[in-house]
Design a protein around this motif. Structure first.
Motif, mmCIF file in Angstrom:
data_model
loop_
_atom_site.group_PDB
_atom_site.id
_atom_site.type_symbol
_atom_site.label_atom_id
_atom_site.label_comp_id
_atom_site.label_asym_id
_atom_site.label_seq_id
_atom_site.Cartn_x
_atom_site.Cartn_y
_atom_site.Cartn_z
ATOM 1 N N PRO B 148 27.171 -4.611 11.249
ATOM 2 C CA PRO B 148 28.315 -3.874 11.818
ATOM 3 C C PRO B 148 28.708 -4.352 13.212
ATOM 4 O O PRO B 148 28.450 -3.672 14.203
ATOM 5 N N TYR B 154 38.944 -6.528 12.519
ATOM 6 C CA TYR B 154 38.696 -6.557 11.071
ATOM 7 C C TYR B 154 40.023 -6.627 10.318
ATOM 8 O O TYR B 154 41.068 -6.204 10.829
ATOM 9 N N GLN B 156 41.538 -5.218 6.811
ATOM 10 C CA GLN B 156 41.278 -4.327 5.676
ATOM 11 C C GLN B 156 42.080 -4.817 4.471
ATOM 12 O O GLN B 156 43.312 -4.913 4.537
ATOM 13 N N PRO B 174 36.208 -2.128 16.249
ATOM 14 C CA PRO B 174 35.802 -0.738 16.030
ATOM 15 C C PRO B 174 34.619 -0.325 16.912
ATOM 16 O O PRO B 174 33.951 -1.181 17.493
ATOM 17 N N ARG B 178 32.360 3.268 13.177
ATOM 18 C CA ARG B 178 33.401 2.746 12.303
ATOM 19 C C ARG B 178 32.981 1.392 11.706
ATOM 20 O O ARG B 178 33.209 1.127 10.531
ATOM 21 N N ALA B 179 32.333 0.563 12.537
ATOM 22 C CA ALA B 179 31.881 -0.753 12.048
ATOM 23 C C ALA B 179 30.911 -0.589 10.882
ATOM 24 O O ALA B 179 30.958 -1.341 9.907
ATOM 25 N N LYS B 181 30.879 1.922 8.827
ATOM 26 C CA LYS B 181 31.699 2.373 7.695
ATOM 27 C C LYS B 181 32.368 1.171 7.031
ATOM 28 O O LYS B 181 32.373 1.049 5.797
ATOM 29 N N TYR B 182 32.925 0.277 7.847
ATOM 30 C CA TYR B 182 33.601 -0.917 7.323
ATOM 31 C C TYR B 182 32.639 -1.762 6.500
ATOM 32 O O TYR B 182 32.967 -2.255 5.418
ATOM 33 N N ALA B 185 31.966 -0.094 3.207
ATOM 34 C CA ALA B 185 33.139 -0.015 2.325
ATOM 35 C C ALA B 185 33.333 -1.305 1.526
ATOM 36 O O ALA B 185 33.707 -1.275 0.350
ATOM 37 N N ASN B 187 35.597 -3.643 1.737
ATOM 38 C CA ASN B 187 36.940 -4.242 1.741
ATOM 39 C C ASN B 187 37.444 -4.524 3.168
ATOM 40 O O ASN B 187 38.641 -4.637 3.406
ATOM 41 N N TYR B 188 36.494 -4.596 4.097
ATOM 42 C CA TYR B 188 36.828 -4.961 5.479
ATOM 43 C C TYR B 188 36.183 -6.307 5.797
ATOM 44 O O TYR B 188 35.012 -6.529 5.477
ATOM 45 N N TRP B 190 35.792 -9.674 8.770
ATOM 46 C CA TRP B 190 36.010 -10.117 10.147
ATOM 47 C C TRP B 190 37.234 -11.032 10.201
ATOM 48 O O TRP B 190 37.408 -11.912 9.367
#
Lengths: 354, 354
Positions: B148, B154, B156, B174, B178-179, B181-182, B185, B187-188, B190
């Protein structure tokens, strides 16, 4: 009876590498910001109005020593050693020189790498020591310990007190438990390496306790006094032979531990043995975060505390660090945790013999 | 349709001070031990067999850039900027040049300060991007996050997957929550700053989304193509005026965040943004104690771990330290806790404006 300062400037100062290097050991560096350690040492002694200074040093640092001493307008005899053979040899050499060059004198023997912050008190104690030395004592200055240091030797006096005390014995560097015991006891003092005695007294002690060293120096004493200090011709050839032959023994081990006419004067004059990078902190004022440098205009500290920087040329910036020492000198950069200061000696050995 | 690499080499690299300095920013340094970042970037692209390289850089580094590129035996056009005005200006300048100098081409835009360890995979992804770009897409490479990171922007995507994905939106750096979470997930990605598009596609996007930048460049486009790249005479006078006037906007903010024909290709080819001293660790092999240096023969670690040393000339010795970076370059020495790497920018600002 005149007092003659004898400054022992022969150390290698390995633990202050890379600033202190073979070609210019620590005693020739300006660590405090107010002159080299050698010139600081001499400057403290000018109040004694000596007729001369004696500096005992390595042949390699003869010129450096002479240069440092020119500032004082007091004749300086530099006694060069062909190789280092510890303090007994250095002191015997100086004593023999003085016995030929002058009538009986009081030798004030000091290492060139100490710092002393309270000069007035230092001179008061020194004058007291000179008085005692006139009565044929081998006098040493014992520093009142302020914490349980394990890096120094101690002198145990027969009793507590502030005046001239009898020496019970010299003791080796203690472990921390013993150091704490010494601190509590009150009759243990740090061995400062400062000695005061008449030339005749110490020569007599050498004859009794280190007769072989005295015998080895015999050929040199046959020369005229003005030949004694030379690093050329016959005098040099004789010296080389002597220093090849003799044992390497400290004055503590060779004389002081065995003598029966020794005395110790307890003292508290802001003494510091500048033996390691950590110890140099004692002579530099910290900023509000405990950071120190003799070159503040070339040193920047950001989010850093209790760090020290010594730089010969480059600008040094520290970020986010604590308890770190940075030294830039010659072609070397040393970055060290302050508590690893004693490991610098190992580093130097390893770099020399990889 | 030919592919032309456009290397953006205009950065100041402040966070890699003191190695990266105004007169020689990081892209011209050999950080990995296998060539400057600029030449490493170009060398990765030779497999595309390009007719030419374009390098956009500061006028101050025109000669350095030209020198670095001579090794490749591929004609290089250096487009010099009178002053830095961020990536939108650099890319527009290159696109306008190409639109005059060649028939329609695919621009492969890459920053000069990234490291990529898996070249084969990099080229595979790049060729996929070139295919997509031919269909009038603005293609960006999205790096699959491995942890993260809070220091990157990022991208998305509208869905998870390994193939070409639609972009939902570009998101700012982020916070750590949030990082995380990304990362979860999936679908995020760098934002690598690597873009692939036809010259005609990006110019059309500029005309729609940044018409004022396009208008500002108008006088330059009236010159013959061979005048375009010059840093002398009329061309230079025109460029100076343009770069004085235009806004400083990133290509992300000016075009990518607003475009409706963008695509992202997820990638995993050992990408590293060499943006800070900490990140440089990604490209240097550690010894058994986690210590790193591109100059091992001039670096010594004793009782130290996870430290990194970069030295231009002096020997550096570390003792008893952990997680520390030491950089010697020019007249400066930086000693920094690795986790303070982001503070180097502050240091440089403070040293410039004390």
């Amino acid at each position: 009876m005149k007092s003659i300062p004898v400054i022992i400037a022969g150390g290698a100062g390995t633990r202050l590498w890379p600033l202190s290097r073979d070609e210019k050991p620590k005693q020739f560096h300006n660590l405090s910001g107010s002159g080299s350690l050698l010139s600081e040492t001499a400057s403290r002694l000018t109040s004694l109005s000596p007729d001369m200074f004696i500096v005992v040093t390595s042949i390699r640092h003869e010129e450096l020593s002479r240069k440092e001493m020119t500032a004082f307008n007091i004749p300086t005899v530099v006694l060069s050693e062909p190789r280092p053979k510890n303090t007994a040899a250095a002191i015997l050499y100086a004593a023999l020189y003085l016995s030929r060059a002058a009538s009986d004198t009081v030798m004030v023997v000091l290492p060139a790498d100490h710092h002393i912050s309270d000069r007035k008190e230092f001179l008061r104690v020194l004058n007291m020591a000179i008085e005692v030395a006139r009565k044929d004592k081998l006098v040493t200055i014992g520093i009142k310990p302020s914490y349980p240091e394990t890096g120094y030797g101690y002198i145990q006096a027969t009793e507590n007190g502030d005046k001239v005390l009898k020496v019970e014995k010299f003791v080796e560097k203690p472990d921390i438990e013993r150091a704490r015991k010494y601190l509590k006891a009150g009759n243990y003092f740090w061995n400062s390496g400062i000695f005061v005695w008449k030339t005749s007294t110490i020569l007599s002690a050498f004859r009794n306790l280190m007769p072989r060293q005295v015998a080895a120096f015999e050929p040199l004493t046959k020369l005229a006094p003005e030949e004694f200090s030379k690093s050329t011709g016959e005098a040099w050839a004789i010296k080389k032979k002597i220093f090849d032959e003799i044992e390497s023994v400290s004055i503590d081990l060779g004389i002081m531990e065995k003598s029966d006419n020794r005395a110790v004067i307890p003292a508290d004059f802001g003494w510091a043995d500048l033996g390691s990078w950590k110890s140099i902190d004692d002579i530099l004022s910290p900023d509000e975060n405990g950071n120190r440098s003799p070159e503040p205009e070339r040193t920047h500290f950001l989010n850093s505390s209790d760090c020290s920087v010594f730089t010969e040329g480059k600008r040094v910036t520290l970020v986010g660090l604590s308890n770190v020492v940075v030294v830039e000198a010659g072609d070397e950069i040393l970055v060290i945790d302050k508590d690893s200061s004693q490991d610098v000696k190992k580093v130097v050995e390893r770099l020399k013999n990889p």
